[in-house]
Structures are given as C-alpha cells and as structure tokens.
Design a protein around this motif. Structure first.
Motif, PDB file in Angstrom:
ATOM      1  N   ALA A   1       0.827  -1.211   0.000  1.00 41.12           N
ATOM      2  CA  ALA A   1       0.000   0.000   0.000  1.00 41.12           C
ATOM      3  C   ALA A   1       0.861   1.260   0.000  1.00 41.12           C
ATOM      4  N   ILE A   2       1.884   1.271   0.839  1.00 46.39           N
ATOM      5  CA  ILE A   2       2.767   2.441   0.915  1.00 46.39           C
ATOM      6  C   ILE A   2       3.539   2.609  -0.391  1.00 46.39           C
ATOM      7  N   GLY A   3       3.981   1.476  -0.969  1.00 45.57           N
ATOM      8  CA  GLY A   3       4.703   1.553  -2.238  1.00 45.57           C
ATOM      9  C   GLY A   3       3.840   2.161  -3.340  1.00 45.57           C
ATOM     10  N   LEU A   4       2.591   1.733  -3.424  1.00 45.62           N
ATOM     11  CA  LEU A   4       1.668   2.282  -4.427  1.00 45.62           C
ATOM     12  C   LEU A   4       1.360   3.745  -4.138  1.00 45.62           C
ATOM     13  N   MET A   5       1.212   4.075  -2.865  1.00 43.80           N
ATOM     14  CA  MET A   5       0.900   5.451  -2.489  1.00 43.80           C
ATOM     15  C   MET A   5       2.027   6.396  -2.901  1.00 43.80           C
ATOM     16  N   VAL A   6       3.260   5.983  -2.641  1.00 42.35           N
ATOM     17  CA  VAL A   6       4.421   6.811  -3.002  1.00 42.35           C
ATOM     18  C   VAL A   6       4.568   6.886  -4.522  1.00 42.35           C
ATOM     19  N   GLU A   7       4.355   5.748  -5.183  1.00 44.44           N
ATOM     20  CA  GLU A   7       4.471   5.712  -6.643  1.00 44.44           C
ATOM     21  C   GLU A   7       3.464   6.657  -7.299  1.00 44.44           C
ATOM     22  N   ASN A   8       2.261   6.719  -6.735  1.00 44.24           N
ATOM     23  CA  ASN A   8       1.198   7.555  -7.298  1.00 44.24           C
ATOM     24  C   ASN A   8       1.188   8.974  -6.735  1.00 44.24           C
ATOM     25  N   LYS A   9       2.054   9.221  -5.739  1.00 40.51           N
ATOM     26  CA  LYS A   9       2.092  10.542  -5.085  1.00 40.51           C
ATOM     27  C   LYS A   9       0.666  10.996  -4.735  1.00 40.51           C
ATOM     28  N   ALA A  10      -0.024  10.122  -4.007  1.00 44.82           N
ATOM     29  CA  ALA A  10      -1.426  10.381  -3.682  1.00 44.82           C
ATOM     30  C   ALA A  10      -1.603  11.718  -2.969  1.00 44.82           C
ATOM     31  N   GLU A  11      -2.578  12.494  -3.443  1.00 39.02           N
ATOM     32  CA  GLU A  11      -2.841  13.807  -2.840  1.00 39.02           C
ATOM     33  C   GLU A  11      -3.395  13.666  -1.433  1.00 39.02           C
TER      34      GLU A  11
ATOM     35  N   PRO B   1      -3.122  10.872   1.113  1.00 44.80           N
ATOM     36  CA  PRO B   1      -2.523   9.558   1.403  1.00 44.80           C
ATOM     37  C   PRO B   1      -3.344   8.684   2.335  1.00 44.80           C
ATOM     38  N   LEU B   2      -3.976   9.274   3.345  1.00 45.15           N
ATOM     39  CA  LEU B   2      -4.764   8.457   4.265  1.00 45.15           C
ATOM     40  C   LEU B   2      -5.991   7.865   3.572  1.00 45.15           C
ATOM     41  N   HIS B   3      -6.606   8.653   2.699  1.00 44.38           N
ATOM     42  CA  HIS B   3      -7.731   8.139   1.922  1.00 44.38           C
ATOM     43  C   HIS B   3      -7.261   7.046   0.968  1.00 44.38           C
ATOM     44  N   PHE B   4      -6.060   7.219   0.437  1.00 42.63           N
ATOM     45  CA  PHE B   4      -5.492   6.206  -0.457  1.00 42.63           C
ATOM     46  C   PHE B   4      -5.338   4.883   0.286  1.00 42.63           C
ATOM     47  N   LEU B   5      -4.792   4.947   1.507  1.00 42.76           N
ATOM     48  CA  LEU B   5      -4.614   3.738   2.307  1.00 42.76           C
ATOM     49  C   LEU B   5      -5.958   3.103   2.657  1.00 42.76           C
ATOM     50  N   ALA B   6      -6.930   3.958   2.999  1.00 41.09           N
ATOM     51  CA  ALA B   6      -8.259   3.443   3.335  1.00 41.09           C
ATOM     52  C   ALA B   6      -8.879   2.738   2.130  1.00 41.09           C
ATOM     53  N   ASP B   7      -8.731   3.336   0.949  1.00 40.77           N
ATOM     54  CA  ASP B   7      -9.279   2.728  -0.272  1.00 40.77           C
ATOM     55  C   ASP B   7      -8.572   1.410  -0.590  1.00 40.77           C
ATOM     56  N   TYR B   8      -7.270   1.386  -0.328  1.00 40.82           N
ATOM     57  CA  TYR B   8      -6.497   0.173  -0.609  1.00 40.82           C
ATOM     58  C   TYR B   8      -7.024  -0.997   0.215  1.00 40.82           C
TER      59      TYR B   8
END
Length: 273
Positions: A44-54, A56-63
């Motif tokens: 999850a963290i690798g994808l978040m960093v790769e996508n430079k999520a605006e 990040p916490l929502h990105f992790l929650a969605d993951y």
C-alpha cells in the motif's frame, strides 16, 4: 465427509472458536506474519508513493477497502496475487465473477484457459495451467481440452495449494528412488504427516482429508502420484477451502495493532535523551 472429518474441520464453529482463541496467544510478530499485514502495508505504501497520492490516508483506506471487496488483485502481477492466501482466494473469486457467463460444461483448450487467466493477470504462469491438465488417471494421454468448471477447479486447487503440492511431489520422488511411478501408501503418508507436522505457513489440506484419501497409512498398498492428486482434488474440502477467507476485521485489527506499536516506538524514541 465423515463425522470425524467434520469435527476437526475449519468449517466447524467449535474449531473456528478455538482458532480465534489461539490468535490471542500469538506474539505481535507472529500475529502480523500470520495475517500478512506487513506485506499489505508495504504494498500500500509503495503504491501510495508511486502515485504521489494527494490524500494519502484516503489512499490507504481505499487500498484496504479493496482487499475487503477482493478487487485488489485485479490486473496485478502474479507475484502479488500469489503472496497471500487471501489474495489467491480473491483472484479465484474475481475469475469466476468475470467469466460467470461461460457455461460450466463449455470445453476450452489449455491455451484458452491460460488466455482467460492472462486477461486478469498478465504474467499468470502457463505452467500452472499445463500441470493442471496432467492431473488425470490416464497418464499416457494428457487432455488438450477441459470443461470450464471442472478444469478451472483443477487450476485453482493447484494454484491455492501450490506449496503443499510441490512438497508432496518432492516427497513422492524421494520415496520412489527407482522411478517406478508407485510408492507404498504407508511411506508416502509418513512424509505427508512430516510436512504438516512442521506447521507450515502455507495452505494445505487437513490431515483427516489425507487419511480419508490414503487411509491411515498402515497398509502396504501402492499409490501413483497422479492417483493421489485426482482423489485429493475431488474431495469437497479442497473446493470449499478456495472460498474461505478470514474476515476483514482481522486485517483491520492487525493494522490497528501495528499502528499502535509504531506510535509507541516513535514516542519512546522521541523521549529518549
């Protein structure tokens, strides 16, 4: 399934309760390893960093919500799909959902099955499909076609229990030193007990299932490896195991536990002189 088999099955509520109680006896490290929390968190963290999520916490929650829905495996690499039992089960469920309009009795070639799998996972190994086609009592003539439901089930049992099947094949070859193609049931059963006795961290049939297929191992009959595979794959336990997944609350609880430990560790480091 016999009464004795049912009593010790993971599908028995009493056995499930005992397993739940055992969970609380695990060390933090063993707990995280059992439920593969770190693997998911690292991904999850690798994808978040790769996508430079605006966000990040929502990105992790969605993951992690995608894990709950089982869609986290779609179009991912085979390495990721193969990394946890939950991912394997989710991939199997997505396969049947995507191809639900294919008739169970429709015949497809081995190559066609691989193409269906490759549409969902680009690097799904052809070897898995080819080896599934060889699980037949007729060892002289390997089928080039198979019915959708029946052949898909072979592929996925081989896929889900791959580590166990590989170790079983190795044990069989170790016993069959003269390459006769047959071994004593008693000797093979002892090797299988040895595999399960090590409490392996991979999916495997229960010992009672193996006993039902081979007997208690106290007879001098012989068995071929293909014969063992055909009987094992036909056992109802194997198909049911493909559909069984730990509840999402286990993943959620594991993450909460991990974050609390990280917070405590960070606090301790901050207070250190």
């Amino acid at each position: 399934m016999s009464l004795e088999d049912t009593k010790s099955s993971i599908f028995n509520p009493r056995v499930r309760r005992e397993a739940d109680n055992g969970r609380f006896q695990l060390s933090p490290k063993d707990y995280l390893e059992r439920y593969h929390i770190l693997k998911y968190l690292q991904d999850a963290i690798g994808l978040m960093v790769e996508n430079k999520a605006e966000r990040p916490l929502h990105f992790l929650a969605d993951y992690f919500a995608s894990i709950e829905r089982g869609v986290n495996v779609l179009y991912r690499s085979f390495r990721y799909i193969n990394s946890t039992p939950r991912n394997r089960q989710s991939f199997i469920q997505q396969y049947y959902e995507v191809y639900k309009n294919i008739s169970p009795n429709e015949e497809l070639t081995v190559d066609s099955f691989h193409q269906l799998l490759s549409l969902l996972c680009r690097d799904f190994p052809y070897s898995l499909v080819r080896n599934a086609s060889r699980i037949t009592m007729d060892v002289k003539e390997v089928p080039t076609k198979g019915k959708f439901r029946e052949f898909s089930l072979k592929i996925f049992i081989l896929f889900f229990f791959s580590e166990f099947m590989n170790q079983s094949a190795l044990a069989f070859r170790t016993i069959d030193q003269h390459a006769t193609g047959k071994v004593k049931v008693s000797a093979f059963m002892e090797h299988l007990k040895g595999i399960l006795g090590k409490n392996p961290n991979f999916s495997h049939p229960e010992l009672n299932v193996l006993k039902l297929i081979l007997g208690n191992g106290d007879n001098q009959n012989e068995v071929m490896f293909n014969e063992f595979c055909v009987k094992l794959f036909a056992h109802p336990y194997m198909e049911r195991a493909l559909r069984f997944t730990p509840p999402y609350k286990v993943l959620k609880a594991g993450l909460g536990r991990l974050f609390r430990e990280m917070s405590v560790a960070a606090s301790t480091q901050h207070q250190a002189p």
